[in-house]
Design an enzyme around this catalytic site. Structure first.
Site, PDB file in Angstrom:
ATOM      1  N   GLU A 157     -16.617  11.077  11.260  1.00 13.20           N
ATOM      2  CA  GLU A 157     -15.867   9.834  11.046  1.00 13.20           C
ATOM      3  C   GLU A 157     -15.889   9.033  12.332  1.00 13.20           C
ATOM      4  OE1 GLU A 157     -11.804  10.409   9.892  1.00 13.20           O
ATOM      5  OE2 GLU A 157     -12.282  11.673   8.161  1.00 13.20           O
ATOM      6  N   GLU A 190      -8.020   0.813   1.898  1.00 11.02           N
ATOM      7  CA  GLU A 190      -7.289   1.676   0.962  1.00 11.02           C
ATOM      8  C   GLU A 190      -5.799   1.353   1.074  1.00 11.02           C
ATOM      9  OE1 GLU A 190      -8.906   5.884   0.888  1.00 11.02           O
ATOM     10  OE2 GLU A 190     -10.051   5.054   2.572  1.00 11.02           O
ATOM     11  N   LYS A 208      -2.371   3.833   1.813  1.00  6.43           N
ATOM     12  CA  LYS A 208      -2.244   4.608   3.039  1.00  6.43           C
ATOM     13  C   LYS A 208      -1.217   3.962   3.957  1.00  6.43           C
ATOM     14  CE  LYS A 208      -5.964   6.586   4.627  1.00  6.43           C
ATOM     15  NZ  LYS A 208      -7.309   6.846   5.206  1.00  6.43           N
ATOM     16  N   GLU A 247      -3.785   1.840   8.744  1.00  9.13           N
ATOM     17  CA  GLU A 247      -4.596   2.760   7.957  1.00  9.13           C
ATOM     18  C   GLU A 247      -5.158   2.119   6.693  1.00  9.13           C
ATOM     19  OE1 GLU A 247      -5.767   5.582   8.613  1.00  9.13           O
ATOM     20  OE2 GLU A 247      -4.458   6.691   9.973  1.00  9.13           O
TER      21      GLU A 247
END
Length: 341
Positions: free
Chosen positions: A266, A315, A318, A323
């Site tokens: 990541e 997203e 989150k 985030e």
């Protein structure tokens, strides 16, 4: 930083990497993939996501646990897949070989048209978390089940660590794992050496920067420093990404894992919601990263760095706020960064 299905926190197949066309994020052959997280209530269905990967020539994907709809959509696509094992499954997989056989049957062998490359067992597990006691056992059992299925040559088993496993990282040549983690990480390194699997490292200059702004300049984190920032013996470091990566290599050498390759499982930069989170900073990070990983690090020059960008989409389920903003695409499938090479 880890969640079961969708986490940020998170051998080269070809030497060519990317072309980023204006208003598209397009990848050619080889070394960089994109993590596909699912913690959003407005994301496109998996079939459309796979089509988006294919249209943009993104040839590697990481998912965080088996999702049947995603695996079905991947069938026949030839996208190379890193698939995760959820943290909560580790106890059962470590203590019950039958569960490992069933996991491989249900999630790998039942999808013969999916191009599996890696199984990432857990995500960012460190002591004293209970999962640390079962991580290696789960890795060994999944590896055994894959090998007995005749897939050991194709699919390697490892586990993604955060840079938090490093007890010392500055300068990079002094990199070492935390001494109190020795009982935990050294046997994992030995297992990876034995099975010729890579060491997985989630590598985030963003977090190193925001927690150390008094010592680290933004330019060093964004690949934009005009010259060497850290001189470490014969090696000069112009960016933080390389410094973290090479600290990992130094730690592996001290732990008997000098033969291992590090795969960056990541990396990314959020575009909103926190310190230094602007679209321009994120665009700069990705533009520079995509060029940089073609050529290796000072410690391992001339070797493309296998890298997975976090993440495919914003997203919205989150927290905290930053985030929600790691995607290189918006959920409506439009690209966030109009970057060209």
């Amino acid at each position: 930083m880890a969640t079961a299905l969708h986490s940020r926190s998170s051998m080269a197949v070809a030497m060519q990497l990317f072309g980023l066309l204006l208003a598209t994020f397009q990848m050619t052959d080889g070394n960089t993939g994109v993590c596909y997280g699912l913690l959003g209530n407005n994301l496109p269905p998996p079939s459309e996501v796979i089509d988006l990967y294919k249209r943009n020539n993104i040839q590697r994907m990481r998912i965080y646990a088996p999702v049947p709809e995603v695996l079905q959509a991947l069938g026949g696509s030839n996208i190379e897949l890193m698939m995760g094992v959820a943290n909560e499954d580790l106890y059962n997989l470590a203590t019950n070989m039958g569960a490992a056989y069933a996991w491989v049957q249900n999630n790998v062998r039942n999808y013969p048209n999916v191009n599996f490359r890696y199984i990432a067992v857990g995500n960012e597990i460190n002591p004293p978390a209970w999962e640390a006691n079962y991580l290696l056992g789960a890795m060994k059992n999944i590896h055994r089940a894959i090998s007995e299925a005749g897939l050991g040559y194709q699919i390697k088993v490892s586990t993604p660590f955060s840079a938090g496993v490093l007890g010392e990282s500055y300068p990079p040549s002094r990199g070492s794992f935390r001494s109190d983690y020795g009982w935990f990480i050294n046997p994992i390194v030995s297992f990876l050496v034995e099975t010729e699997a890579p060491f997985f490292l989630n590598t985030y200059p963003y977090f190193s920067y925001i927690y150390n702004t008094q010592y680290i300049k933004l330019e060093y984190a964004l690949f934009t420093s005009p010259g060497t920032v850290v001189q470490d013996g014969q090696f000069g470091y112009q960016n933080l990404f390389d410094a973290i990566l090479d600290a990992g290599y130094s730690a592996l050498e001290r732990a008997g894992g000098g033969s291992l390759e590090i795969v960056v499982t990541e990396t990314g930069w959020p575009s909103a919601g926190g310190t230094a989170t602007t679209k321009q900073n994120a665009r700069t990070y990705y533009t520079k990263l995509l060029r940089h990983v073609e050529g290796g690090s000072p410690k391992r020059p001339g070797r493309p760095i296998q890298t997975y960008i976090f993440a495919m989409f914003n997203e919205n389920q989150k927290d905290p706020e930053y985030e929600k903003h790691w995607g290189i695409f918006f959920p409506n499938k439009t690209p966030k960064y109009g970057v060209s090479f």
